[in-house]
Design an enzyme around this catalytic site. Structure first.
Site, mmCIF file in Angstrom:
data_model
loop_
_atom_site.group_PDB
_atom_site.id
_atom_site.type_symbol
_atom_site.label_atom_id
_atom_site.label_comp_id
_atom_site.label_asym_id
_atom_site.label_seq_id
_atom_site.Cartn_x
_atom_site.Cartn_y
_atom_site.Cartn_z
ATOM 1 N N ARG A 1 0.833 -1.213 0.000
ATOM 2 C CA ARG A 1 0.000 0.000 0.000
ATOM 3 C C ARG A 1 0.868 1.264 0.000
ATOM 4 O O ARG A 1 0.565 2.251 0.670
ATOM 5 C CB ARG A 1 -0.958 0.010 1.198
ATOM 6 N N SER B 1 -11.400 -1.918 2.591
ATOM 7 C CA SER B 1 -10.612 -2.266 3.779
ATOM 8 C C SER B 1 -10.112 -0.982 4.441
ATOM 9 O O SER B 1 -9.419 -0.189 3.815
ATOM 10 C CB SER B 1 -9.420 -3.140 3.393
ATOM 11 N N GLU C 1 -5.653 2.540 6.184
ATOM 12 C CA GLU C 1 -5.371 2.787 4.768
ATOM 13 C C GLU C 1 -5.910 4.153 4.366
ATOM 14 O O GLU C 1 -5.498 4.725 3.373
ATOM 15 C CB GLU C 1 -6.034 1.711 3.889
#
Length: 303
Positions: free
Chosen positions: A176, A226, A296
């Site tokens: 990420r 998510s 995130e």
């Protein structure tokens, strides 16, 4: 608000491309967020270059908006300029096994174009709600696929308006993460190297992943997908469930019972509810298991 700023923007883009105090709940998948002081849509790299150079010169904060699928904007809004890429940034071309997409093309649209051209390798991205630009910035991934596996080159604009082409290695892809997150680059377009495949088999794989998502994820609610990165050696959703936070809620924000890795908006949440619940999840998991979850989500503006 600076009149000089508005006048400059009007000299670069049509007046209808400039919105003042634009509610950001219209532009994020969480469906929350206060007003952006200025919201401007640019149609090409020349307009983008002029605006970015000017904003850096006058030291005005700005943020490049993708599909808003990884973004939580505070209820008090953002005192700066939100730049949305339109026009030329929506292009998509296929030459042999190379698919090139503008930064604002949705990952799902790029994956469908790949399938229609008998190209395999993008199936994992077919259900990711982000844009190609955001996807490459975050090294988006799902179901054992990641952007770094298919990206051949990324065309970016530096804060001085210069345009660079970064190859896969220069992108410094991580979990990420990428060089785009850590430097003042704006993604313009992405070229992805795919493989020739059977169109029906590719479509079947995309349909299979869609079915798995519907079964396991709370797609009927507003969310960013998510909410937390996967901590090393663990699964965020399992840690959250085992910590007793399944179904926990603050206001209209809730930890999904269907998948504890998702914080959802039941339709009545404000940004502060979501931010507070994310923090409560982090603190609870840390207390129970000694693991620090990392969101995130990008937090933007004033909460």
């Amino acid at each position: 608000m600076s009149r000089a700023l508005i006048e400059y923007l009007e000299s670069v883009v049509p007046a209808e491309n400039i919105l003042l105090e634009e509610p950001m709940h219209k532009h994020t998948t969480f469906r929350v967020g206060g007003p952006a002081e200025v919201f401007v849509t640019v149609e090409n790299s020349k307009q983008l270059e002029k605006i970015i150079k000017y904003l850096n010169l006058v030291e005005r904060p700005y943020f490049i908006l993708g599909n808003g699928s990884n973004l939580l904007v505070g209820d008090k809004g953002y005192r700066g300029v939100i730049i949305r890429l339109g026009g030329d940034f929506n292009h998509l071309t296929v030459e042999g096994t190379l698919l090139t997409a503008g930064a604002s093309v949705l990952l799902s649209a790029a994956a469908r174009a790949a399938m229609e051209n008998g190209l395999a390798g993008m199936e994992f991205a077919s259900g990711i709600p982000g844009s190609v630009g955001g996807g490459v910035k975050m090294n988006a991934g799902a179901y054992d696929g990641e952007m770094r596996n298919i990206v051949e080159s990324v065309q970016v604009m530096y804060k001085d308006g210069s345009i660079l082409d970064l190859d896969n290695e220069t992108m410094e892809f991580g979990y990420r993460n990428s060089v785009i997150k850590n430097r003042p680059y704006v993604v313009l377009q992405v070229s992805m190297r795919l493989q020739e495949g059977d169109r029906e088999a590719i479509l079947a794989r995309m349909n299979e992943l869609t079915a798995r998502r519907k079964e396991k994820q709370p797609l009927e609610y507003a969310s960013v997908g998510s909410t937390f990165k996967r901590p090393e050696g663990h699964f965020a959703g399992k840690l959250i469930m085992d910590s007793g936070m399944r179904g926990a809620r603050i206001g209209g924000a809730r930890v999904s019972e269907k998948h504890c890795g998702f914080v959802i908006n039941d339709g009545t949440a404000v940004a502060a509810d979501i931010a507070e619940l994310i923090q409560e999840v982090i603190e609870t998991v840390k207390e129970k298991f000694g693991v620090t979850l990392e969101p995130e989500v990008i937090f933007l503006g004033d909460f």
